[in-house]
Design a protein around this motif. Structure first.
Motif, PDB file in Angstrom:
ATOM      1  N   VAL A 281       0.835  -1.207   0.000  1.00  7.71           N
ATOM      2  CA  VAL A 281       0.000   0.000   0.000  1.00  7.71           C
ATOM      3  C   VAL A 281       0.872   1.260   0.000  1.00  7.71           C
ATOM      4  CG1 VAL A 281      -1.667   1.348   1.341  1.00  7.71           C
ATOM      5  CG2 VAL A 281      -1.976  -1.128   1.090  1.00  7.71           C
ATOM      6  N   ARG A 285       0.920   3.909  -2.891  1.00  3.25           N
ATOM      7  CA  ARG A 285       0.266   5.135  -2.429  1.00  3.25           C
ATOM      8  C   ARG A 285       1.184   5.823  -1.419  1.00  3.25           C
ATOM      9  NH1 ARG A 285      -2.370   3.742  -6.139  1.00  3.25           N
ATOM     10  NH2 ARG A 285      -4.645   3.725  -6.372  1.00  3.25           N
ATOM     11  N   GLU A 288      -0.239   7.773   4.588  1.00  2.70           N
ATOM     12  CA  GLU A 288      -1.564   8.318   4.910  1.00  2.70           C
ATOM     13  C   GLU A 288      -2.667   7.395   4.398  1.00  2.70           C
ATOM     14  OE1 GLU A 288      -4.178  12.426   4.258  1.00  2.70           O
ATOM     15  OE2 GLU A 288      -2.147  12.237   3.439  1.00  2.70           O
ATOM     16  N   THR A 289      -2.479   6.846   3.197  1.00  2.00           N
ATOM     17  CA  THR A 289      -3.471   5.915   2.658  1.00  2.00           C
ATOM     18  C   THR A 289      -3.526   4.646   3.503  1.00  2.00           C
ATOM     19  OG1 THR A 289      -3.099   6.739   0.411  1.00  2.00           O
ATOM     20  CG2 THR A 289      -4.169   4.591   0.627  1.00  2.00           C
ATOM     21  N   LEU A 292      -5.804   4.631   6.483  1.00  2.00           N
ATOM     22  CA  LEU A 292      -7.258   4.589   6.297  1.00  2.00           C
ATOM     23  C   LEU A 292      -7.885   3.360   6.951  1.00  2.00           C
ATOM     24  CD1 LEU A 292      -7.603   5.688   2.543  1.00  2.00           C
ATOM     25  CD2 LEU A 292      -8.125   7.047   4.585  1.00  2.00           C
ATOM     26  N   ASN A 299     -13.346  -0.387   7.060  1.00  2.00           N
ATOM     27  CA  ASN A 299     -12.122  -0.184   6.285  1.00  2.00           C
ATOM     28  C   ASN A 299     -11.064  -1.250   6.544  1.00  2.00           C
ATOM     29  OD1 ASN A 299     -13.062   2.085   4.988  1.00  2.00           O
ATOM     30  ND2 ASN A 299     -11.324   3.375   5.547  1.00  2.00           N
ATOM     31  N   LEU A 313      -7.473  -1.217  -1.928  1.00  2.00           N
ATOM     32  CA  LEU A 313      -7.325   0.164  -2.394  1.00  2.00           C
ATOM     33  C   LEU A 313      -8.509   0.569  -3.263  1.00  2.00           C
ATOM     34  CD1 LEU A 313      -3.509   0.245  -3.216  1.00  2.00           C
ATOM     35  CD2 LEU A 313      -4.691   1.633  -1.489  1.00  2.00           C
ATOM     36  N   GLU A 317     -10.890   3.678  -1.775  1.00  2.00           N
ATOM     37  CA  GLU A 317     -10.636   4.937  -2.498  1.00  2.00           C
ATOM     38  C   GLU A 317     -11.778   5.301  -3.442  1.00  2.00           C
ATOM     39  OE1 GLU A 317      -5.811   5.316  -2.652  1.00  2.00           O
ATOM     40  OE2 GLU A 317      -6.781   4.258  -4.310  1.00  2.00           O
TER      41      GLU A 317
END
Length: 318
Positions: A281, A285, A288-289, A292, A299, A313, A317
């Motif tokens: 991830v 990305r 911060e992603t 999530l 999530n 993802l 997203e």
């Protein structure tokens, strides 16, 4: 260590529950050397400094505003056993409430099994962030423990500087405090899935989804902690991981059997699987992603998404 006293405590197990918890704790401590808490000059402040520094670094890296528990203890092995027997009792109590009174021989066997578990873990746990799952009161505080005799013993075995090794353990445990700070719902989520699984077992069935969800959540917890460690720790660490992995692989047949029976091999798989998920991830990305996962329970990645991060993802997203 007094094996005779340990056996006598198990044999004297009594009460109406599946396990005589007081006897299990007494027997485990009798079978386990407490270890020294004779701290060297400056060592206590070293623990406090490591926790403070870890909190600041993890806060900076993760962007999560959290605090470490008020309860931060330097323990010997007997202290750890006393602190954790209450946790085991809370978890197992959910099963006992669904079960008829246990005959004496079953209680003695169960108490002996718990004695072996507590004794083995008491000799091997280095540090622990305890979110106090299934606590009696919501006001109960989380806790952070360091088992000083085990930290010193393993540092000597690995031939690494004990202060550096202690600091690495502190950073790892503080990352867990960050996770529960980022996700106030996490304790309740884990408790609910645990209770669902235990309730099914007490009814003679197996709630596969509950245990799969619990395994997935713990994989995320361990994997994210590894991710934060990689970014937050302020020293080299690959040699520490390599030496710890070699130590695990080099254990004798009896220790390997204990680890398998206690599910510690599963914990290692959770580390590796979770770390692989988050590394992917972050690579495609960013950190911060990856964070999530803590926005809300929905999530959390599913089992399939843990092995195929791209699916996760795509979902989060949208």
């Amino acid at each position: 260590m007094n094996l005779y006293r340990s056996a006598r405590a198990v044999a004297g197990a009594s009460g109406d529950d599946a396990i005589d918890w007081r006897s299990a704790a007494d027997a485990a401590k009798a079978a386990t050397e407490a270890g020294s808490l004779d701290l060297e000059p400056g060592e206590r402040e070293g623990y406090a400094r490591d926790v403070r520094d870890a909190r600041a670094a993890v806060r900076s890296i993760s962007g999560v505003d959290f605090d470490v528990p008020d309860t931060v203890e330097i323990q010997n092995r007997h202290h750890w056993i006393d602190a954790n027997v209450a946790t085991f009792e809370r978890v197992m109590g959910a099963l006992e409430t669904h079960t008829e009174t246990f005959p004496g021989i079953a209680r003695t066997i169960n108490t002996g099994t718990m004695t072996v578990l507590l004794s083995f873990l008491g000799r091997n746990v280095l540090g622990q962030y305890d979110p106090l799952l299934l606590a009696d009161s919501p006001s109960d505080e989380h806790a952070l423990y360091f088992v000083r005799p085990n930290i010193r013993k393993v540092a000597d075995m690995l031939e690494v500087d004990p202060d550096r090794f202690r600091r690495w353990i502190a950073f790892h445990e503080v990352t867990h405090a960050a996770e529960f700070g980022a996700a106030p719902w996490l304790s309740t989520h884990l408790e609910n899935r645990m209770e669902d699984g235990i309730a099914a077992l007490s009814d003679g069935s197996f709630d596969r989804e509950a245990f799969r969800d619990l395994d997935a959540a713990m994989t995320v917890v361990e994997g994210y902690a590894e991710l934060l460690m990689d970014h937050a720790f302020d020293d080299e660490y690959e040699d520490l991981r390599r030496k710890l992995d070699a130590r695990r692989q080099g254990r004798g047949p009896l220790q390997k059997l204990f680890r398998r029976l206690l599910g510690l091999g599963l914990k290692q798989r959770q580390y590796e699987r979770g770390k692989n998920f988050f590394e992917h991830v972050v690579a495609v990305r960013d950190l911060e992603t990856a964070s999530l996962v803590w926005d809300h329970p929905e999530n959390l990645p599913t089992h399939d998404e843990l092995d195929t991060p791209g699916l996760w993802l795509q979902r989060v997203e949208r």
